[in-house]
Design a protein around this motif. Structure first.
Motif, PDB file in Angstrom:
ATOM      1  N   UNK A 107       0.762  -1.179  -0.088  1.00 49.48           N
ATOM      2  CA  UNK A 107       0.075   0.034   0.023  1.00 49.48           C
ATOM      3  C   UNK A 107       0.984   1.210   0.035  1.00 49.48           C
ATOM      4  N   UNK A 108       2.026   1.264   0.657  1.00 51.35           N
ATOM      5  CA  UNK A 108       2.949   2.344   0.768  1.00 51.35           C
ATOM      6  C   UNK A 108       3.453   2.676  -0.612  1.00 51.35           C
ATOM      7  N   UNK A 109       3.825   1.598  -1.547  1.00 47.02           N
ATOM      8  CA  UNK A 109       4.194   2.002  -2.832  1.00 47.02           C
ATOM      9  C   UNK A 109       2.878   2.562  -3.713  1.00 47.02           C
ATOM     10  N   UNK A 110       1.841   2.171  -3.583  1.00 48.41           N
ATOM     11  CA  UNK A 110       0.510   2.369  -4.383  1.00 48.41           C
ATOM     12  C   UNK A 110       0.256   3.860  -4.142  1.00 48.41           C
ATOM     13  N   UNK A 111       0.283   4.251  -2.783  1.00 46.21           N
ATOM     14  CA  UNK A 111       0.000   5.660  -2.635  1.00 46.21           C
ATOM     15  C   UNK A 111       1.214   6.582  -3.005  1.00 46.21           C
ATOM     16  N   UNK A 112       0.743   7.461  -3.913  1.00 43.14           N
ATOM     17  CA  UNK A 112       1.696   8.309  -4.355  1.00 43.14           C
ATOM     18  C   UNK A 112       1.730   9.741  -3.755  1.00 43.14           C
ATOM     19  N   UNK A 113       0.533   9.945  -2.910  1.00 45.60           N
ATOM     20  CA  UNK A 113       0.711  11.155  -2.191  1.00 45.60           C
ATOM     21  C   UNK A 113       1.592  10.945  -0.986  1.00 45.60           C
ATOM     22  N   UNK A 114       1.756  12.323  -0.350  1.00 46.36           N
ATOM     23  CA  UNK A 114       2.375  12.127   0.860  1.00 46.36           C
ATOM     24  C   UNK A 114       1.820  12.000   2.196  1.00 46.36           C
ATOM     25  N   UNK A 115       0.441  11.690   1.876  1.00 49.24           N
ATOM     26  CA  UNK A 115      -0.629  11.215   2.951  1.00 49.24           C
ATOM     27  C   UNK A 115      -1.198  10.067   2.506  1.00 49.24           C
ATOM     28  N   UNK A 116      -1.459   9.208   3.324  1.00 48.28           N
ATOM     29  CA  UNK A 116      -2.424   7.972   2.949  1.00 48.28           C
ATOM     30  C   UNK A 116      -3.732   8.380   3.846  1.00 48.28           C
ATOM     31  N   UNK A 117      -4.929   8.687   3.267  1.00 52.65           N
ATOM     32  CA  UNK A 117      -6.120   9.129   3.755  1.00 52.65           C
ATOM     33  C   UNK A 117      -7.146   7.669   3.764  1.00 52.65           C
ATOM     34  N   UNK A 118      -7.886   7.533   5.111  1.00 53.63           N
ATOM     35  CA  UNK A 118      -8.686   6.530   5.214  1.00 53.63           C
ATOM     36  C   UNK A 118     -10.035   6.953   5.774  1.00 53.63           C
ATOM     37  N   UNK A 119     -11.175   6.528   5.632  1.00 51.05           N
ATOM     38  CA  UNK A 119     -12.463   7.053   5.826  1.00 51.05           C
ATOM     39  C   UNK A 119     -13.566   5.954   5.574  1.00 51.05           C
ATOM     40  N   UNK A 120     -14.388   5.850   6.529  1.00 51.34           N
ATOM     41  CA  UNK A 120     -15.424   4.972   6.241  1.00 51.34           C
ATOM     42  C   UNK A 120     -15.288   3.567   6.805  1.00 51.34           C
ATOM     43  N   UNK A 121     -14.183   3.314   7.457  1.00 52.15           N
ATOM     44  CA  UNK A 121     -13.902   1.962   8.180  1.00 52.15           C
ATOM     45  C   UNK A 121     -14.242   1.983   9.622  1.00 52.15           C
ATOM     46  N   UNK A 122     -15.157   0.888  10.319  1.00 49.10           N
ATOM     47  CA  UNK A 122     -15.438   0.920  11.563  1.00 49.10           C
ATOM     48  C   UNK A 122     -14.097   0.721  12.415  1.00 49.10           C
ATOM     49  N   UNK A 123     -13.013  -0.044  11.911  1.00 47.21           N
ATOM     50  CA  UNK A 123     -11.784  -0.315  12.648  1.00 47.21           C
ATOM     51  C   UNK A 123     -10.997   0.955  12.806  1.00 47.21           C
ATOM     52  N   UNK A 124     -11.331   2.138  12.325  1.00 47.94           N
ATOM     53  CA  UNK A 124     -10.639   3.319  12.661  1.00 47.94           C
ATOM     54  C   UNK A 124     -10.945   3.682  14.287  1.00 47.94           C
ATOM     55  N   UNK A 125     -12.030   3.201  14.930  1.00 45.66           N
ATOM     56  CA  UNK A 125     -12.095   3.322  16.256  1.00 45.66           C
ATOM     57  C   UNK A 125     -11.013   2.707  17.107  1.00 45.66           C
ATOM     58  N   UNK A 126     -10.141   2.008  16.483  1.00 48.95           N
ATOM     59  CA  UNK A 126      -9.166   1.253  17.241  1.00 48.95           C
ATOM     60  C   UNK A 126      -8.023   2.336  17.624  1.00 48.95           C
ATOM     61  N   UNK A 127      -7.753   3.386  16.783  1.00 51.89           N
ATOM     62  CA  UNK A 127      -7.087   4.293  17.065  1.00 51.89           C
ATOM     63  C   UNK A 127      -7.435   5.299  18.058  1.00 51.89           C
ATOM     64  N   UNK A 128      -6.588   5.591  19.012  1.00 48.67           N
ATOM     65  CA  UNK A 128      -6.887   6.669  20.127  1.00 48.67           C
ATOM     66  C   UNK A 128      -7.445   7.859  19.489  1.00 48.67           C
ATOM     67  N   UNK A 129      -8.508   8.385  20.202  1.00 47.11           N
ATOM     68  CA  UNK A 129      -9.090   9.768  19.864  1.00 47.11           C
ATOM     69  C   UNK A 129     -10.047   9.486  18.705  1.00 47.11           C
ATOM     70  N   UNK A 130     -10.260   8.500  18.100  1.00 42.76           N
ATOM     71  CA  UNK A 130     -11.247   8.216  17.054  1.00 42.76           C
ATOM     72  C   UNK A 130     -12.563   7.580  17.578  1.00 42.76           C
ATOM     73  N   UNK A 138      -5.352  10.475   8.565  1.00 45.77           N
ATOM     74  CA  UNK A 138      -4.321  10.625   7.654  1.00 45.77           C
ATOM     75  C   UNK A 138      -3.077  10.023   8.473  1.00 45.77           C
ATOM     76  N   UNK A 139      -2.471   9.244   7.398  1.00 40.97           N
ATOM     77  CA  UNK A 139      -0.946   8.656   7.959  1.00 40.97           C
ATOM     78  C   UNK A 139       0.121   9.272   6.899  1.00 40.97           C
ATOM     79  N   UNK A 140       1.126   9.897   7.405  1.00 42.13           N
ATOM     80  CA  UNK A 140       2.331  10.279   6.627  1.00 42.13           C
ATOM     81  C   UNK A 140       2.933   9.176   5.844  1.00 42.13           C
ATOM     82  N   UNK A 141       3.244   9.666   4.608  1.00 43.77           N
ATOM     83  CA  UNK A 141       3.968   8.634   3.653  1.00 43.77           C
ATOM     84  C   UNK A 141       5.293   9.296   3.291  1.00 43.77           C
ATOM     85  N   UNK A 142       6.498   8.418   3.683  1.00 42.35           N
ATOM     86  CA  UNK A 142       7.695   9.067   3.195  1.00 42.35           C
ATOM     87  C   UNK A 142       8.367   8.138   2.353  1.00 42.35           C
ATOM     88  N   UNK A 143       9.232   8.852   1.350  1.00 42.94           N
ATOM     89  CA  UNK A 143       9.952   7.837   0.559  1.00 42.94           C
ATOM     90  C   UNK A 143      11.126   7.283   1.302  1.00 42.94           C
TER      91      UNK A 143
END
Length: 207
Positions: A107-130, A138-143
């Motif tokens: 997925x990190x190779x498929x994502x060409x932006x500097x950020x991976x954006x995710x929305x609409x997944x119930x499992x997002x609630x596993x992340x503190x603050x969601x 959004x998660x930062x993506x670095x080369x």
């Protein structure tokens, strides 16, 4: 000031995490590295070249927050600099788990932006603050680079723009996930890996 944590407790938590992560297939061969903060200025890290599913106390060493070993002949991974930079950037971070799963690597190779954006997944609630699947995360993506000092500086610059949450991706390399302690880092790691697998499948199914 952060209360110092006994190294034996931290060591046990990292060893257990390594066995669990290995069982998921997220750290093949000797890939990945783990760490946990011991105090304001020290962390326990995995030594270079150690299989994460077979860690013992002898595979861990203490470093300062410049990544330099303290009273140990073991060699820390060069990627230790990313762990210690995270501890410098946010005093609330207590553990960092770096893995090399198929999902995060692809997925990190498929994502060409500097950020991976995710929305609409119930499992997002596993992340503190969601609290909702409707939130956009959004998660930062670095080369990828073998120059860890340069990557640590890029991390710090991105952090100045906006503090990062939960983890970041390095293209073709894998995921760095963190938390207040090893248990929270494990939860974020597991939640993110599920989200990555879902996002990969969604992209595969899109016309």
């Amino acid at each position: 000031m952060r209360t110092a944590i006994p190294s034996a407790i931290v060591s046990s938590a990292l060893i257990e995490a390594g066995r669990w992560i290995d069982a998921q297939g997220w750290c093949p061969a000797t890939g990945g590295n783990f760490s946990a903060r011991l105090s304001d200025d020290q962390a326990l890290v995995t030594a270079s070249g150690r299989h994460k599913g077979r860690l013992t106390d002898e595979d861990l060493l203490t470093v300062d927050l410049d990544g330099q070993p303290l009273e140990s002949k073991l060699k820390p991974s060069a990627e230790t600099l990313l762990h210690t930079r995270l501890y410098q950037l946010n005093s609330a971070i207590g553990a960092v788990l770096h893995t090399h799963s198929v999902a995060s690597t692809v997925l990190s190779r498929l994502e060409r932006d500097d950020w991976l954006t995710l929305c609409g997944y119930e499992m997002q609630k596993s992340l503190s603050g969601n609290q909702s699947h409707e939130a956009t995360i959004q998660l930062a993506v670095f080369d990828n680079t073998q120059d860890m000092q340069a990557l640590a500086e890029q991390l710090a610059l991105r952090w100045q723009q906006a503090p990062l949450n939960w983890g970041f991706l390095v293209r073709g390399h894998g995921l760095y996930a963190w938390g207040h302690d090893v248990n929270e880092a494990r939860r974020h790691l597991e939640g993110l890996e599920f989200l990555f697998a879902c996002e990969l499948e969604m992209r595969r199914l899109r016309p």
